[in-house]
Scaffold this motif. Structure first.
Motif, PDB file in Angstrom:
ATOM      1  N   PHE A 170      -4.448  48.303 -13.120  1.00  0.00           N
ATOM      2  CA  PHE A 170      -5.253  47.997 -11.941  1.00  0.00           C
ATOM      3  C   PHE A 170      -6.629  48.610 -12.138  1.00  0.00           C
ATOM      4  O   PHE A 170      -6.748  49.773 -12.522  1.00  0.00           O
ATOM      5  N   VAL A 171      -7.671  47.825 -11.864  1.00  0.00           N
ATOM      6  CA  VAL A 171      -9.036  48.299 -12.089  1.00  0.00           C
ATOM      7  C   VAL A 171      -9.868  48.092 -10.833  1.00  0.00           C
ATOM      8  O   VAL A 171      -9.891  47.009 -10.268  1.00  0.00           O
ATOM      9  N   LEU A 172     -10.542  49.155 -10.406  1.00  0.00           N
ATOM     10  CA  LEU A 172     -11.461  49.074  -9.273  1.00  0.00           C
ATOM     11  C   LEU A 172     -12.747  49.819  -9.656  1.00  0.00           C
ATOM     12  O   LEU A 172     -12.844  51.032  -9.497  1.00  0.00           O
ATOM     13  N   PRO A 173     -13.753  49.084 -10.156  1.00  0.00           N
ATOM     14  CA  PRO A 173     -14.954  49.727 -10.710  1.00  0.00           C
ATOM     15  C   PRO A 173     -16.057  49.959  -9.670  1.00  0.00           C
ATOM     16  O   PRO A 173     -17.235  49.678  -9.906  1.00  0.00           O
ATOM     17  N   SER A 174     -15.702  50.495  -8.517  1.00  0.00           N
ATOM     18  CA  SER A 174     -16.597  50.552  -7.369  1.00  0.00           C
ATOM     19  C   SER A 174     -17.820  51.444  -7.585  1.00  0.00           C
ATOM     20  O   SER A 174     -17.763  52.464  -8.264  1.00  0.00           O
ATOM     21  N   PHE A 175     -18.908  51.042  -6.925  1.00  0.00           N
ATOM     22  CA  PHE A 175     -20.120  51.856  -6.851  1.00  0.00           C
ATOM     23  C   PHE A 175     -20.115  52.732  -5.592  1.00  0.00           C
ATOM     24  O   PHE A 175     -20.795  53.755  -5.541  1.00  0.00           O
ATOM     25  N   ALA A 176     -19.403  52.314  -4.561  1.00  0.00           N
ATOM     26  CA  ALA A 176     -19.365  53.039  -3.286  1.00  0.00           C
ATOM     27  C   ALA A 176     -18.019  52.789  -2.625  1.00  0.00           C
ATOM     28  O   ALA A 176     -17.523  51.661  -2.631  1.00  0.00           O
ATOM     29  N   GLU A 177     -17.427  53.830  -2.074  1.00  0.00           N
ATOM     30  CA  GLU A 177     -16.110  53.709  -1.454  1.00  0.00           C
ATOM     31  C   GLU A 177     -15.913  54.800  -0.422  1.00  0.00           C
ATOM     32  O   GLU A 177     -16.676  55.777  -0.364  1.00  0.00           O
ATOM     33  N   GLY A 178     -14.864  54.643   0.378  1.00  0.00           N
ATOM     34  CA  GLY A 178     -14.316  55.747   1.142  1.00  0.00           C
ATOM     35  C   GLY A 178     -13.186  56.306   0.286  1.00  0.00           C
ATOM     36  O   GLY A 178     -13.409  57.018  -0.687  1.00  0.00           O
ATOM     37  N   VAL A 179     -11.949  55.960   0.651  1.00  0.00           N
ATOM     38  CA  VAL A 179     -10.789  56.174  -0.219  1.00  0.00           C
ATOM     39  C   VAL A 179     -10.036  54.856  -0.208  1.00  0.00           C
ATOM     40  O   VAL A 179      -9.417  54.504   0.798  1.00  0.00           O
ATOM     41  N   PRO A 180     -10.072  54.085  -1.290  1.00  0.00           N
ATOM     42  CA  PRO A 180      -9.557  52.706  -1.265  1.00  0.00           C
ATOM     43  C   PRO A 180      -8.043  52.621  -1.083  1.00  0.00           C
ATOM     44  O   PRO A 180      -7.279  53.162  -1.883  1.00  0.00           O
ATOM     45  N   VAL A 181      -7.617  51.932  -0.044  1.00  0.00           N
ATOM     46  CA  VAL A 181      -6.193  51.698   0.168  1.00  0.00           C
ATOM     47  C   VAL A 181      -5.630  50.824  -0.949  1.00  0.00           C
ATOM     48  O   VAL A 181      -4.463  50.978  -1.340  1.00  0.00           O
ATOM     49  N   ALA A 182      -6.456  49.921  -1.494  1.00  0.00           N
ATOM     50  CA  ALA A 182      -5.988  49.072  -2.603  1.00  0.00           C
ATOM     51  C   ALA A 182      -5.528  49.914  -3.784  1.00  0.00           C
ATOM     52  O   ALA A 182      -4.543  49.573  -4.459  1.00  0.00           O
ATOM     53  N   LEU A 183      -6.214  51.011  -4.047  1.00  0.00           N
ATOM     54  CA  LEU A 183      -5.783  51.915  -5.124  1.00  0.00           C
ATOM     55  C   LEU A 183      -4.461  52.582  -4.776  1.00  0.00           C
ATOM     56  O   LEU A 183      -3.578  52.712  -5.633  1.00  0.00           O
ATOM     57  N   MET A 184      -4.316  53.015  -3.531  1.00  0.00           N
ATOM     58  CA  MET A 184      -3.056  53.638  -3.113  1.00  0.00           C
ATOM     59  C   MET A 184      -1.883  52.684  -3.319  1.00  0.00           C
ATOM     60  O   MET A 184      -0.806  53.080  -3.792  1.00  0.00           O
ATOM     61  N   GLU A 185      -2.090  51.419  -2.945  1.00  0.00           N
ATOM     62  CA  GLU A 185      -1.019  50.435  -3.066  1.00  0.00           C
ATOM     63  C   GLU A 185      -0.620  50.234  -4.526  1.00  0.00           C
ATOM     64  O   GLU A 185       0.575  50.185  -4.854  1.00  0.00           O
ATOM     65  N   ALA A 186      -1.608  50.115  -5.407  1.00  0.00           N
ATOM     66  CA  ALA A 186      -1.317  49.934  -6.834  1.00  0.00           C
ATOM     67  C   ALA A 186      -0.619  51.162  -7.401  1.00  0.00           C
ATOM     68  O   ALA A 186       0.351  51.046  -8.168  1.00  0.00           O
ATOM     69  N   MET A 187      -1.101  52.343  -7.047  1.00  0.00           N
ATOM     70  CA  MET A 187      -0.483  53.572  -7.540  1.00  0.00           C
ATOM     71  C   MET A 187       0.960  53.685  -7.067  1.00  0.00           C
ATOM     72  O   MET A 187       1.844  54.116  -7.817  1.00  0.00           O
ATOM     73  N   ALA A 188       1.218  53.306  -5.802  1.00  0.00           N
ATOM     74  CA  ALA A 188       2.582  53.370  -5.277  1.00  0.00           C
ATOM     75  C   ALA A 188       3.522  52.448  -6.042  1.00  0.00           C
ATOM     76  O   ALA A 188       4.731  52.697  -6.094  1.00  0.00           O
ATOM     77  N   MET A 189       2.979  51.387  -6.647  1.00  0.00           N
ATOM     78  CA  MET A 189       3.787  50.459  -7.440  1.00  0.00           C
ATOM     79  C   MET A 189       3.868  50.869  -8.902  1.00  0.00           C
ATOM     80  O   MET A 189       4.328  50.106  -9.751  1.00  0.00           O
ATOM     81  N   GLU A 190       3.395  52.093  -9.196  1.00  0.00           N
ATOM     82  CA  GLU A 190       3.423  52.658 -10.555  1.00  0.00           C
ATOM     83  C   GLU A 190       2.584  51.852 -11.535  1.00  0.00           C
ATOM     84  O   GLU A 190       2.906  51.772 -12.725  1.00  0.00           O
ATOM     85  N   ILE A 191       1.503  51.274 -11.041  1.00  0.00           N
ATOM     86  CA  ILE A 191       0.560  50.575 -11.917  1.00  0.00           C
ATOM     87  C   ILE A 191      -0.524  51.575 -12.312  1.00  0.00           C
ATOM     88  O   ILE A 191      -1.164  52.165 -11.440  1.00  0.00           O
ATOM     89  N   PRO A 192      -0.751  51.804 -13.603  1.00  0.00           N
ATOM     90  CA  PRO A 192      -1.806  52.732 -14.008  1.00  0.00           C
ATOM     91  C   PRO A 192      -3.165  52.205 -13.563  1.00  0.00           C
ATOM     92  O   PRO A 192      -3.467  51.021 -13.712  1.00  0.00           O
ATOM     93  N   CYS A 193      -3.981  53.089 -13.004  1.00  0.00           N
ATOM     94  CA  CYS A 193      -5.241  52.676 -12.378  1.00  0.00           C
ATOM     95  C   CYS A 193      -6.450  53.250 -13.107  1.00  0.00           C
ATOM     96  O   CYS A 193      -6.433  54.393 -13.561  1.00  0.00           O
ATOM     97  N   VAL A 194      -7.490  52.425 -13.168  1.00  0.00           N
ATOM     98  CA  VAL A 194      -8.790  52.856 -13.663  1.00  0.00           C
ATOM     99  C   VAL A 194      -9.795  52.640 -12.544  1.00  0.00           C
ATOM    100  O   VAL A 194      -9.889  51.541 -11.989  1.00  0.00           O
ATOM    101  N   SER A 195     -10.523  53.686 -12.206  1.00  0.00           N
ATOM    102  CA  SER A 195     -11.541  53.550 -11.166  1.00  0.00           C
ATOM    103  C   SER A 195     -12.723  54.453 -11.510  1.00  0.00           C
ATOM    104  O   SER A 195     -12.851  54.899 -12.650  1.00  0.00           O
ATOM    105  N   THR A 196     -13.552  54.736 -10.513  1.00  0.00           N
ATOM    106  CA  THR A 196     -14.815  55.429 -10.780  1.00  0.00           C
ATOM    107  C   THR A 196     -14.896  56.762 -10.040  1.00  0.00           C
ATOM    108  O   THR A 196     -14.201  56.998  -9.058  1.00  0.00           O
ATOM    109  N   MET A 197     -15.807  57.597 -10.504  1.00  0.00           N
ATOM    110  CA  MET A 197     -15.976  58.954  -9.974  1.00  0.00           C
ATOM    111  C   MET A 197     -16.929  58.951  -8.789  1.00  0.00           C
ATOM    112  O   MET A 197     -17.979  59.599  -8.819  1.00  0.00           O
TER     113      MET A 197
END
Length: 326
Positions: A218-245
């Motif tokens: 799962f990839v979310l290359p965001s420039f601006a965020e709060g705390v993405p629920v989409a990332l939480m959902e992917a992580m809960a499904m044990e999908i390795p995630c790549v995102s930004t700092m």
């Protein structure tokens, strides 16, 4: 001239906010309500601020960010902090931004209450349909989010083009819609990526979960965020995630522990992180398992709702600063 027009627009919106504040305040009075809680710090919170000031009701907020941090004066953020009886923040980063724009004597109002997902709705895919286990198999990347500049999907397309050019077998699936869709589709066509990139459009929760179930990464290359629920959902499904700092993401994903974080805007770093996961199936499994464990611990919605209810009860029982001074 642009400036007067802008002023007229703002005056027009101010009048609408005042009207809405009257309607909300009257609605509360008819029902015997004395406290108003508002999510987000933008226009709806401006109406809440006017309700509180004009009707004398107490006000509290849940701040998500990041939009209200970009133009503090436009959103009257400092006035809202001063007026609020208490404020819930969805992340430590969010709280830090409110601290930045408020005096220290208001900091005690700020409490972090995290968002979350329902673990029973986002579970790992069954072993009967395993994900790709080696670089010889096609890897599926999934990105869920509005197709808008802030989400950085163009960076992901550039990274996909780079990885394909290097001989990696992959496809990218975008779930969501928005103002950037035409530009993203045009880039896909002009760079010969159409056979490897699919735009699913906006999907409901069930169909989104179906797409996530096909993901290797799962990839979310965001420039601006709060705390993405989409990332939480992917992580809960044990999908390795790549995102930004950026913003609250490093609170959700600890780099190389629960997923991989890269600098926002860097095609090279994003491509390198995806490549690392393509070539290392054990790392994908390890990060996926750690990601789910972290979400269950800190972003478990039923548990966080209990914390929220307790925080509401405690905060509402405390006298406001005006009551203390009175």
């Amino acid at each position: 001239m642009e400036l007067p027009a802008c002023g007229l627009y703002r005056r027009g919106y101010a009048l609408l906010y005042l009207l809405e504040a009257f309607l909300v305040g009257n609605w509360m009075k008819q029902r015997g309500l004395t406290h108003l809680h508002v999510h987000f710090g933008g226009p709806v919170a401006t109406v809440g601020l006017l309700v509180s000031k004009s009707w004398g009701y107490s006000l509290s907020l849940t701040i998500h960010g990041p939009e209200e941090f970009y133009d503090v004066d436009l959103f009257y953020l400092q006035q809202k902090i001063r007026q609020a009886k208490f404020i819930f923040c969805i992340s430590d980063y969010c709280r830090s931004q409110l601290m930045k724009y408020s005096a220290p004597d208001h900091w005690k109002k700020l409490q972090v209450i995290r968002l979350g997902i329902r673990p029973e709705e986002f579970v790992p895919r069954a072993d009967t349909s395993p994900r790709a286990e080696s670089s010889q198999n096609e890897i599926t990347l999934v990105c869920v989010g509005r197709l808008v500049p802030a989400k950085g999907q163009m960076i992901l397309l550039e990274a996909v083009a780079s990885l394909l050019a290097a001989g990696h077998s992959l496809r990218a699936v975008f779930v969501g819609d928005g103002s950037d869709r035409k530009a993203l589709e045009a880039f896909t066509a002009s760079h010969g990526l159409s056979a490897h990139v699919t735009f699913r459009g906006a999907l409901n929760h069930d169909h989104t979960r179906e797409q996530l179930a096909q993901a290797d990464i799962f990839v979310l290359p965001s420039f601006a965020e709060g705390v993405p629920v989409a990332l939480m959902e992917a992580m809960a499904m044990e999908i390795p995630c790549v995102s930004t700092m950026v913003a609250g993401i490093p609170e959700l994903i600890r780099n190389r522990v629960d997923g991989i974080l890269v600098p926002a805007s860097s095609v090279e770093e994003l491509a390198a992180a995806i490549k690392l996961l393509i070539l290392d199936a054990p790392l994908r499994r390890r990060l996926g398992a750690a990601g789910r464990a972290h979400v269950l611990e800190r972003y478990n919605l039923p548990k966080n709702l209990e914390r929220l209810a307790a925080a509401f009860e405690q905060a509402l029982a405390q006298p406001s600063s005006s009551e203390e001074n009175g």
